[in-house]
Design a protein around this motif. Structure first.
Motif, short mmCIF file in Angstrom:
data_model
loop_
_atom_site.label_atom_id
_atom_site.label_comp_id
_atom_site.label_asym_id
_atom_site.label_seq_id
_atom_site.Cartn_x
_atom_site.Cartn_y
_atom_site.Cartn_z
N TRP A 13 -19.66 -9.45 -30.71
CA TRP A 13 -20.53 -8.35 -31.48
C TRP A 13 -19.68 -7.07 -30.92
O TRP A 13 -18.76 -7.11 -30.00
CB TRP A 13 -21.75 -8.22 -31.19
CG TRP A 13 -22.13 -7.93 -29.49
CD1 TRP A 13 -22.44 -6.94 -28.71
CD2 TRP A 13 -22.28 -9.21 -28.42
NE1 TRP A 13 -22.48 -6.92 -27.48
CE2 TRP A 13 -22.52 -8.44 -27.28
CE3 TRP A 13 -22.19 -10.43 -28.27
CZ2 TRP A 13 -22.75 -8.98 -26.10
CZ3 TRP A 13 -22.41 -11.02 -27.16
CH2 TRP A 13 -22.77 -10.30 -26.07
N GLN A 14 -19.97 -6.01 -31.71
CA GLN A 14 -19.28 -4.62 -31.27
C GLN A 14 -20.25 -3.91 -30.65
O GLN A 14 -21.26 -3.76 -30.65
CB GLN A 14 -19.03 -3.78 -32.76
CG GLN A 14 -18.24 -4.66 -33.65
CD GLN A 14 -16.57 -4.51 -33.20
OE1 GLN A 14 -16.44 -3.43 -32.61
NE2 GLN A 14 -16.01 -5.69 -32.99
N SER A 15 -19.51 -3.26 -29.60
CA SER A 15 -20.34 -2.27 -28.58
C SER A 15 -19.31 -1.12 -28.27
O SER A 15 -18.36 -1.41 -27.62
CB SER A 15 -20.81 -3.10 -27.56
OG SER A 15 -21.65 -2.11 -26.47
N HIS A 16 -19.82 0.02 -28.67
CA HIS A 16 -19.14 1.33 -28.37
C HIS A 16 -17.39 1.29 -28.84
O HIS A 16 -16.81 1.49 -28.18
CB HIS A 16 -19.31 1.75 -26.89
CG HIS A 16 -20.73 1.82 -26.38
ND1 HIS A 16 -21.29 2.96 -26.90
CD2 HIS A 16 -21.38 1.07 -25.67
CE1 HIS A 16 -22.45 2.60 -26.40
NE2 HIS A 16 -22.76 1.79 -25.51
#
Length: 69
Positions: A13-16
C-alpha cells in the motif's frame, strides 16, 4: 485493487509517497476499534487490518488501497 483478501496474504500500500509491504492480519466487517482508531466497516464495505513488514506497525485500509503481491 485487491478483493477477497485473507489472513496471511502479502500486500502493498502507499504511505507518505512510499510503497509499504505487509501482511493481512484480518478482515474487518463491522464497526470496531483497530490500529488505534475507529473503523467504520461493514460486510458490504470491509476493511483490512495489515501489518507492515518494515516497522511491524498495524494499519487499516480499504481494499482499493491494497495491492496483492
Amino acid at each position: 485493487m485487491a478483493k477477497d483478501l485473507k489472513k496471511g496474504d502479502e500486500v502493498t500500500w502507499q504511505s507518505h509517497g512510499h510503497t509499504v509491504p505487509g501482511t493481512v492480519e484480518k478482515k474487518i466487517t463491522s464497526r470496531t476499534e483497530a490500529a488505534g482508531r475507529t473503523v467504520n466497516a461493514s460486510s458490504d464495505e470491509p476493511q483490512y487490518q495489515v501489518k507492515s513488514d518494515k516497522t511491524g506497525r498495524e494499519a487499516v485500509h480499504k481494499p482499493e488501497s491494497l495491492t496483492k503481491k
